[in-house]
Design an enzyme around this catalytic site. Sequence first.
Site, mmCIF file in Angstrom:
data_model
loop_
_atom_site.group_PDB
_atom_site.id
_atom_site.type_symbol
_atom_site.label_atom_id
_atom_site.label_comp_id
_atom_site.label_asym_id
_atom_site.label_seq_id
_atom_site.Cartn_x
_atom_site.Cartn_y
_atom_site.Cartn_z
ATOM 1 N N ASP A 1 39.876 46.134 38.835
ATOM 2 C CA ASP A 1 40.168 44.936 38.060
ATOM 3 C C ASP A 1 41.617 45.129 37.669
ATOM 4 O OD1 ASP A 1 40.699 43.284 35.782
ATOM 5 O OD2 ASP A 1 38.554 42.857 35.775
ATOM 6 N N HIS A 2 42.502 44.370 38.300
ATOM 7 C CA HIS A 2 43.916 44.727 38.143
ATOM 8 C C HIS A 2 44.394 44.570 36.699
ATOM 9 C CE1 HIS A 2 44.647 40.381 38.637
ATOM 10 N NE2 HIS A 2 45.813 40.597 38.068
ATOM 11 N N ARG B 1 42.061 42.247 61.851
ATOM 12 C CA ARG B 1 41.469 41.650 63.053
ATOM 13 C C ARG B 1 42.521 41.339 64.116
ATOM 14 N NH1 ARG B 1 36.920 38.559 59.944
ATOM 15 N NH2 ARG B 1 38.730 37.879 58.785
ATOM 16 N N HIS C 1 38.206 39.849 34.415
ATOM 17 C CA HIS C 1 39.391 40.224 33.627
ATOM 18 C C HIS C 1 39.183 40.016 32.124
ATOM 19 C CE1 HIS C 1 41.079 40.314 37.550
ATOM 20 N NE2 HIS C 1 41.406 39.041 37.636
HETATM 21 C C1 BG6 Z 1 43.231 37.033 40.112
HETATM 22 C C2 BG6 Z 1 42.648 35.667 40.293
HETATM 23 O O1 BG6 Z 1 42.215 37.990 39.989
HETATM 24 O O2 BG6 Z 1 44.037 37.069 38.944
HETATM 25 C C3 BG6 Z 1 43.751 34.635 40.356
HETATM 26 O O3 BG6 Z 1 41.890 35.617 41.477
HETATM 27 C C4 BG6 Z 1 44.665 34.746 39.159
HETATM 28 O O4 BG6 Z 1 43.209 33.322 40.434
HETATM 29 C C5 BG6 Z 1 45.137 36.180 38.976
HETATM 30 O O5 BG6 Z 1 45.775 33.893 39.348
HETATM 31 C C6 BG6 Z 1 45.887 36.336 37.678
HETATM 32 O O6 BG6 Z 1 46.466 37.592 37.611
HETATM 33 P P1 BG6 Z 1 47.762 37.854 36.743
HETATM 34 O O7 BG6 Z 1 47.985 39.316 36.851
HETATM 35 O O8 BG6 Z 1 48.859 37.023 37.342
HETATM 36 O O9 BG6 Z 1 47.427 37.405 35.360
#
Ligand code: BG6
Length: 516
Positions: free
Chosen positions: A201-202, A63, A264
């Site tokens: 979903d990382h 933006r 997760h």
């Molecule tokens: C994110 C959440 O998806 O994952 C955060 O929104 C969280 O709140 C994070 O801290 C944790 O990720 P990782 O990879 O540090 O375990």
Amino acid sequence: MADHSERHPFLSGLSKHRGAPATCLVIFGASGDLTARKLLPALFNLGADNLLPTEFALIGFGRKALPDEAFREMALKDIGRYSRRPFRPEIWQRVGENTFYQSGGYDEPAAFASLKEKIEAAEKKLGRALQPVFYISTPPNVFEPILENLGKCGLAQRGLGTAAEAKVIIEKPFGRDLASAQELNRCITRNFLERQVFRIDHYLGKETVQDLLVLRFGNSIFEPLWNRNYVDNVQITVAEELGVGTRGGYYDNSGATRDMIQNHTMQLLALTAMEPPVTLDAEDIRNEKVKLLKAIQPLRLDPDRGDAIRAQYVEGLADGEKVPGYLQEEGIAPNSTTETFSAFRLNINNWRWAGVPFYLRSGKRMARRVSEIAIQFRPPVGGLFSSDTRYELSPNRLVIQIQPDEGVTLTTNSKVPGLEPRTQPVKMNFRYATTYGSNTPEAYERLILDCMVGDRTLFIRGDETESSWRLFTPLLDFWKDSGRRGLETYAAGSWGPLAADRLLWNLGHGWRNVGR
Ligand code: BG6
């Protein structure tokens, strides 16, 4: 025999990735935190590994009005600050020259028309058609306008059916309950085909999470035991040491269950408990995950004997320092009932798992940052060693430590050397850092690369998110209606409230001391 090497990340190695087609990556939310901390450093590291296509353009969309040059400088600073490898100008030079910025509102069709022109200009400059990859890294309230505008201006349909087919990456949250998740999925599929969609979903990009499939299905010794005949219970812990920090505004509308459990932790559960997929193709794996999620029994909602508990942290200690309680954090409503910790007892009603409790917990401001999956096996039959106190027996346990200090530990019992008949538990320990060194790629590197080559294995399908929301939505509604009733507290820096232990006591279980 079918050659699957083109289609999944586990067998194909790097050669496939070197063939990522010429790409134009557009990041919506270009001045956001995720772009700075994760996305730009991931691109740099892909470049350092020679994994970015030679023809690659980057367009930031935001933006804020910003000249191209200012966005380029911002990228350099972010990479310098957050990359796992030190910045090297020669690696970034080519990308930097093809980095542009498009300002505009997410609901402004004119800005999208102008984005289209920018992509075409980049193609002209690089001398070939580019696969557009749209990365939506914005707050969820603008997901829909972005998707609709990409559809309306024709960018979503670009290259359909060719190697340069448009793709869209979406960051969570995928809705905040079943109805909104369904609504979002409808909006996505109005504008894109499911095969163009990459829901991130990382956790699926973490090495240890990918290794779960290899551990289970690339070895023959675990799978015969991986069922109700041998497994006593499974515990999945995703604990964070940090509090909500500066993300209070987002978090207070979300809470531990929406932020960590529904996505997760459920992915960890699905990969741990699903049936073996027929092949390693994305759809085969995703089908098994959905089947598993559907087999989870609805949660009992009783405030005393239910399958879930929730809690908020109050003042306590972190790293020896006094830290405020959740209600005193910045951006949190003073009477907020948002949970910062939740724990669950899940029953999976299928042939493999009926009767085996799966315990899940996740929280902020806990004693340590640690995520792990612990499979606890049944005690041996016969009780040969149980009559004598000199025999200290532990249940056999396989612990997959997702992070930090990634590794796998198997606990068995052993005779202590000497003339006394004594036993003690011992551990077989595999640590990634010792075996492979510690500089492994970050989740976002793998995920961006997989999207560019069109591999959906590590991304979530629409019906997966809906299955998970189907389980949690009645509970979240119940908690909302209950106000503070049943909302427990725990001291910052602890392992959560006593109520989380009670959830396990009923069946004679206890949370294990994680990380040990
Ligand atoms: C994110 C959440 O998806 O994952 C955060 O929104 C969280 O709140 C994070 O801290 C944790 O990720 P990782 O990879 O540090 O375990």
